[in-house]
Design a protein around this motif. Structure first.
Motif, mmCIF file in Angstrom:
data_model
loop_
_atom_site.group_PDB
_atom_site.id
_atom_site.type_symbol
_atom_site.label_atom_id
_atom_site.label_comp_id
_atom_site.label_asym_id
_atom_site.label_seq_id
_atom_site.Cartn_x
_atom_site.Cartn_y
_atom_site.Cartn_z
ATOM 1 N N GLU A 257 -0.043 3.516 -3.250
ATOM 2 C CA GLU A 257 -1.062 4.531 -2.982
ATOM 3 C C GLU A 257 -0.621 5.949 -3.345
ATOM 4 O O GLU A 257 -1.401 6.708 -3.947
ATOM 5 N N LYS B 42 0.825 -1.213 0.000
ATOM 6 C CA LYS B 42 0.000 0.000 0.000
ATOM 7 C C LYS B 42 0.855 1.257 0.000
ATOM 8 O O LYS B 42 0.573 2.210 -0.741
ATOM 9 N N ILE C 105 -3.007 -13.913 -8.475
ATOM 10 C CA ILE C 105 -3.728 -12.712 -8.067
ATOM 11 C C ILE C 105 -5.074 -12.612 -8.776
ATOM 12 O O ILE C 105 -6.099 -12.272 -8.172
ATOM 13 N N GLU D 188 -3.244 -6.210 -8.580
ATOM 14 C CA GLU D 188 -3.404 -6.473 -7.144
ATOM 15 C C GLU D 188 -3.908 -5.230 -6.419
ATOM 16 O O GLU D 188 -4.782 -5.312 -5.548
ATOM 17 N N TYR D 189 -3.377 -4.071 -6.796
ATOM 18 C CA TYR D 189 -3.803 -2.822 -6.155
ATOM 19 C C TYR D 189 -5.291 -2.558 -6.395
ATOM 20 O O TYR D 189 -6.043 -2.271 -5.456
ATOM 21 N N GLY E 45 -7.509 -4.687 -7.220
ATOM 22 C CA GLY E 45 -8.277 -5.743 -6.576
ATOM 23 C C GLY E 45 -8.573 -5.438 -5.123
ATOM 24 O O GLY E 45 -9.591 -5.878 -4.582
ATOM 25 N N ASN E 46 -7.692 -4.675 -4.486
ATOM 26 C CA ASN E 46 -7.870 -4.302 -3.084
ATOM 27 C C ASN E 46 -8.484 -2.922 -2.900
ATOM 28 O O ASN E 46 -8.703 -2.488 -1.774
ATOM 29 N N ASP E 47 -8.754 -2.237 -4.012
ATOM 30 C CA ASP E 47 -9.286 -0.880 -3.944
ATOM 31 C C ASP E 47 -10.802 -0.921 -3.733
ATOM 32 O O ASP E 47 -11.546 -1.495 -4.537
ATOM 33 N N SER E 48 -11.267 -0.287 -2.676
ATOM 34 C CA SER E 48 -12.691 -0.358 -2.323
ATOM 35 C C SER E 48 -13.588 0.349 -3.335
ATOM 36 O O SER E 48 -14.773 0.023 -3.451
ATOM 37 N N LYS F 42 -7.565 -14.845 -7.247
ATOM 38 C CA LYS F 42 -8.005 -14.340 -5.941
ATOM 39 C C LYS F 42 -9.027 -13.216 -6.101
ATOM 40 O O LYS F 42 -10.003 -13.129 -5.347
ATOM 41 N N ILE F 43 -8.825 -12.362 -7.107
ATOM 42 C CA ILE F 43 -9.685 -11.197 -7.291
ATOM 43 C C ILE F 43 -11.002 -11.548 -7.988
ATOM 44 O O ILE F 43 -12.068 -11.035 -7.645
#
Length: 469
Positions: A10, A6, A229, A202-203, A205-208, A232-233
């Protein structure tokens, strides 16, 4: 990417400040255009850099990035290749989080360029500065006012974007906007010399704020990690990918464009089927698939109920569905009986496909509505393709009313439904205008509508396979 994931990524999407290195007063200078557009977007902590100093657009120009009094999160380097090592050392000394390399002439130029690329990566990583590119235009994030071009969407939405091509990155952002959606964040990552498309996948995928991801990729440096990845996403966020370099000529073009190695087609197909990636072959297919995956619920199977007004659309829609692996089942006797009370007796059919005849196009609020009601409730049907033209005139009040009637019936039926508004050039769009604005996918011809359902089915089958394990 490890524990610093992150903190590495970010600041490149939500920088507090940006340095534009290599700026000049020439209107065609890339950094000049970025400065103008960032200021227009309301991003004020931007610092032009040029050894000559002075002012540009009323903003002080600093001779070096080291002279900027503020901390710098992101630097855009629009300088000749030979100047990059020294400037990257300045970035490292300044504590810059990330550098976007706009220039070319690296790994895509051959062995010498690859060695040069490896050298600058070592310089940057030694001090904790991450590189995007080279051969790229970098990051975009409207919610952070990071909008490098005035033509790009100003509002954020649910679609994350990754592209190895800078031009196609902008093309995708604008196409998403034209499709009635908005991008959340995006990146043109070029040659992936340091941070790669896998890192950005990956980023996102984790971004709300990102609920669906589209990507144009020419090659993947770490296929195993990409697969892991993506798998997973995918269960939570659809990933739609157009991969370039599918032929010998395309692979050569990719190598000279970004320097990345294209994935062989057979391996790519296997990777997609096992990870849930939705692979497409054109940008048109990408947008059609995006709209369907974003707006529609997941079908329980692959059985399509087809409703049309012109008979020719019934035939072409049926062919398209079958060729794409979808099924056109027989409607139940109860459904056919109900449809018999709706359709005119001459020149129509109440089997699947349902042909209501051209007269139904003049009153879709009755004929199409009732057909949707019966077909949607048929236990043999998982989703619907509805094709009609509408009356040969526009009437906003009437069209809005008809659209609302059809929307209610589609919602009550609770089955994924796409509309094929097969109308000639110049023909009024009638209620189709309002349907498209109300989150119902509308396509201009049957094959595109069928293709969207086929991709929706593919993704739904992947989700069911995951749930079954």
């Amino acid at each position: 990417m490890g524990k610093n994931f992150k903190s590495d990524i970010e600041p490149l999407f939500s920088p507090r400040s940006v340095a534009l290195v290599g700026i000049s007063k020439t209107a065609t200078n890339v950094a000049y255009m970025f400065l103008h557009n960032l200021l227009e977007a309301g991003f004020t902590r931007v610092y032009p850099v040029n050894p000559k100093g002075g002012k540009i657009l009323g903003i002080k120009v600093y001779p070096s990035i080291k002279n900027i009094p503020d901390k710098v999160d992101l630097a855009l380097l629009t300088v000749p290749r030979k100047a990059i090592p020294e400037i990257l050392r300045d970035c490292v000394e300044k504590g810059v989080k990330g550098a976007i390399l706009y220039s070319g002439g690296f790994s895509e130029a051959g062995p010498e360029g690859r060695k040069f690329e490896e050298r600058i990566v070592r310089i940057a990583r030694k001090g904790g500065t991450r590189i995007i590119g080279p051969n790229c235009v970098g990051t975009y994030n409207p919610s952070a006012k990071l909008i490098p071009q005035a033509i790009l969407p100003k509002e954020s939405g649910p679609v994350g974007v990754i592209s190895h091509s800078g031009f196609l990155f902008y093309y995708l952002l604008m196409s998403i906007n034209d499709a009635g959606l908005k991008p959340s964040k995006g990146v043109s990552c070029g040659s992936d010399c340091d941070l790669t498309c896998v890192d950005f996948l990956e980023y996102l995928g984790n971004d709300s704020k990102t609920r669906i991801i589209v990507a144009y990729l020419e090659g993947i440096r770490d296929g195993k990690r990409f697969f892991r990845i993506a798998r997973k996403i995918s269960p939570a966020k659809p990933i739609i990918v157009l991969k370039g370099g599918n032929t010998d000529a395309g692979r050569k073009a990719s190598a000279s464009h970004t320097g990345t190695l294209a994935v062989p087609t057979a391996i790519w197909k296997a990777m997609c089927s096992q990870s849930g990636i939705v692979s497409v072959d054109s940008f048109e297919q990408m947008m059609d698939t995006l709209v369907a995956l974003h707006h529609l619920p997941r079908p329980k199977g692959k059985r399509v109920g087809i409703i049309t007004t012109p008979g020719g659309l019934a035939v072409t829609a049926t062919d398209a569905c079958n060729e794409l692996g979808l099924e056109i089942p027989q409607l139940s006797a109860k459904t056919q009986k109900g449809l018999a009370g709706v359709a005119e007796s001459v020149g129509t059919s109440v089997s699947n496909p349902v042909d209501l005849g051209l007269i139904a196009a003049l009153a879709p609020e009755h004929y199409i509505k009732e057909a949707i009601r019966f077909v949607a409730r048929d236990p043999n049907i998982d989703m619907m393709l509805v094709a009609f033209t509408g009356p040969p005139f526009d009437d906003d009040v009437r069209d809005r009313k008809v659209a609302d009637i059809l929307l209610k019936e589609i919602a009550d039926g609770a089955k994924p439904t796409v509309i094929c508004g097969a109308i000639p050039q110049g023909w009024p769009k009638g209620e189709l205008r309002f349907l498209a604005k109300s989150n119902v996918p509308v396509y201009p011809e049957p094959r595109r509508a069928a293709y969207a359902l086929a991709k929706l089915t593919y993704y739904s089958e992947f989700l069911r396979s995951i749930e079954a394990k």
